[in-house]
Design a protein around this motif. Structure first.
Motif, PDB file in Angstrom:
ATOM      1  N   UNK A 121     -43.124  73.620 -12.019  1.00 10.85           N
ATOM      2  CA  UNK A 121     -42.459  72.956 -10.907  1.00 10.85           C
ATOM      3  C   UNK A 121     -42.392  71.448 -10.974  1.00 10.85           C
ATOM      4  N   UNK A 122     -42.789  70.838 -12.077  1.00 11.23           N
ATOM      5  CA  UNK A 122     -42.693  69.382 -12.189  1.00 11.23           C
ATOM      6  C   UNK A 122     -41.226  68.965 -12.177  1.00 11.23           C
ATOM      7  N   UNK A 123     -40.954  67.780 -11.642  1.00 10.99           N
ATOM      8  CA  UNK A 123     -39.593  67.238 -11.587  1.00 10.99           C
ATOM      9  C   UNK A 123     -39.603  65.869 -12.247  1.00 10.99           C
ATOM     10  N   UNK A 124     -38.805  65.731 -13.310  1.00  4.07           N
ATOM     11  CA  UNK A 124     -38.778  64.501 -14.091  1.00  4.07           C
ATOM     12  C   UNK A 124     -37.331  64.011 -14.134  1.00  4.07           C
ATOM     13  N   UNK A 125     -37.105  62.817 -13.598  1.00  6.79           N
ATOM     14  CA  UNK A 125     -35.759  62.324 -13.347  1.00  6.79           C
ATOM     15  C   UNK A 125     -35.230  61.414 -14.452  1.00  6.79           C
ATOM     16  N   UNK A 126     -33.893  61.164 -14.459  1.00  6.38           N
ATOM     17  CA  UNK A 126     -33.244  60.399 -15.520  1.00  6.38           C
ATOM     18  C   UNK A 126     -33.849  59.011 -15.739  1.00  6.38           C
ATOM     19  N   UNK A 127     -33.844  58.625 -17.008  1.00 10.30           N
ATOM     20  CA  UNK A 127     -34.338  57.316 -17.392  1.00 10.30           C
ATOM     21  C   UNK A 127     -35.845  57.244 -17.494  1.00 10.30           C
ATOM     22  N   UNK A 148     -41.829  62.593 -11.393  1.00 10.12           N
ATOM     23  CA  UNK A 148     -41.666  61.320 -12.093  1.00 10.12           C
ATOM     24  C   UNK A 148     -40.281  60.807 -11.729  1.00 10.12           C
ATOM     25  N   UNK A 149     -40.243  59.695 -10.992  1.00 14.17           N
ATOM     26  CA  UNK A 149     -38.990  59.161 -10.477  1.00 14.17           C
ATOM     27  C   UNK A 149     -38.119  58.557 -11.582  1.00 14.17           C
ATOM     28  N   UNK A 150     -36.862  58.248 -11.249  1.00 13.30           N
ATOM     29  CA  UNK A 150     -35.928  57.640 -12.201  1.00 13.30           C
ATOM     30  C   UNK A 150     -36.526  56.365 -12.780  1.00 13.30           C
ATOM     31  N   UNK A 151     -36.189  56.112 -14.041  1.00 10.64           N
ATOM     32  CA  UNK A 151     -36.536  54.862 -14.710  1.00 10.64           C
ATOM     33  C   UNK A 151     -38.025  54.534 -14.616  1.00 10.64           C
ATOM     34  N   UNK A 152     -38.854  55.565 -14.720  1.00  8.01           N
ATOM     35  CA  UNK A 152     -40.310  55.438 -14.625  1.00  8.01           C
ATOM     36  C   UNK A 152     -40.927  55.776 -15.969  1.00  8.01           C
ATOM     37  N   UNK A 153     -41.962  55.053 -16.355  1.00 19.21           N
ATOM     38  CA  UNK A 153     -42.673  55.336 -17.601  1.00 19.21           C
ATOM     39  C   UNK A 153     -44.106  55.715 -17.292  1.00 19.21           C
ATOM     40  N   UNK A 182     -29.242  56.221  -7.261  1.00 15.72           N
ATOM     41  CA  UNK A 182     -27.845  56.686  -7.222  1.00 15.72           C
ATOM     42  C   UNK A 182     -27.046  56.197  -8.424  1.00 15.72           C
ATOM     43  N   UNK A 183     -27.329  55.014  -8.908  1.00 17.79           N
ATOM     44  CA  UNK A 183     -26.641  54.521 -10.099  1.00 17.79           C
ATOM     45  C   UNK A 183     -27.042  55.289 -11.341  1.00 17.79           C
ATOM     46  N   UNK A 184     -28.338  55.574 -11.455  1.00 18.79           N
ATOM     47  CA  UNK A 184     -28.840  56.294 -12.628  1.00 18.79           C
ATOM     48  C   UNK A 184     -28.380  57.748 -12.622  1.00 18.79           C
ATOM     49  N   UNK A 185     -28.500  58.415 -11.490  1.00 20.47           N
ATOM     50  CA  UNK A 185     -28.201  59.847 -11.417  1.00 20.47           C
ATOM     51  C   UNK A 185     -26.706  60.118 -11.259  1.00 20.47           C
ATOM     52  N   UNK A 186     -26.029  59.348 -10.419  1.00 20.07           N
ATOM     53  CA  UNK A 186     -24.629  59.645 -10.108  1.00 20.07           C
ATOM     54  C   UNK A 186     -23.630  58.617 -10.643  1.00 20.07           C
TER      55      UNK A 186
END
Length: 187
Positions: free
Chosen positions: A88-94, A109-114, A153-157
């Motif tokens: 169930x982990x969710x890892x977003x773009x970038x 893990x949110x967008x653009x996160x390391x 929104x810029x990263x995902x859409x």
């Protein structure tokens, strides 16, 4: 697909997907590279009902010896060797998950996160920013203070902040509508 890899008959593979030697993709998993590449490294296991999505500008690159748990969602991310991505982990773009890092059950893990090599995102916690701050979900205001600067929104859409949901969903509907004439290919 490497000849030594296994993809279950009920898994779905779409687009520019490469699966490495000894990798296993189990029942119900979806690997979709409709507008960006997906690469799965050697001896990586993708469990049941996981979703791995490549995006334009954000390929999903999964290293070797990675465990991707059931119902995990990887979207436009880099997962380095030996990482553990739990159920169930969710890892977003970038995003980028360092070698040997663990994203535990329902971690986000949110967008653009390391997430650095060897770090752990505990069960249900949220990693946000670069380098990641790892916070419990009840600290929403702190998470949002970091996340709002990460351009979700810029990263995902691919749109500017403030774009209406009507416009975002019109574009999404148009993009996914392009599959209306797809053909199923048999081996």
């Amino acid at each position: 697909m490497d000849p030594s890899a296994y993809v279950a008959p009920s898994a779905v593979i779409v687009g520019d997907v490469h699966i490495g030697a000894g990798a296993r993709v189990l029942h119900g998993a979806v690997l979709t590279a409709e507008d960006g590449q997906v690469r799965v490294g050697e001896n990586t296991v993708v469990m049941e009902h996981a979703l791995i999505r490549g995006r334009d500008g954000y390929p999903t690159l999964v290293g070797s010896s990675v465990m991707i748990g059931p119902h995990a969602h990887l979207n436009g991310s880099v997962i380095e060797d030996g990482a553990f991505i739990a159920t169930g982990a969710a890892i977003f773009p970038g995003s980028r998950i360092g070698a040997g890092a663990e994203i535990r059950i329902h971690g986000v893990v949110q967008v653009n996160t390391t997430v650095s090599a060897g770090d752990v995102v505990p069960i249900g916690w949220v990693a946000v920013g670069t380098p990641a701050r790892i916070l419990p979900p009840d600290r929403h205001e702190e998470i949002w203070a970091i996340q709002r600067e990460l351009d979700f929104v810029g990263t995902v859409y691919g749109v500017d902040r403030g774009t209406s949901m009507d416009e975002i969903m019109r574009r999404q509907s148009e993009f996914y509508g392009s599959h209306g004439d797809d053909l199923i290919l048999d081996d």
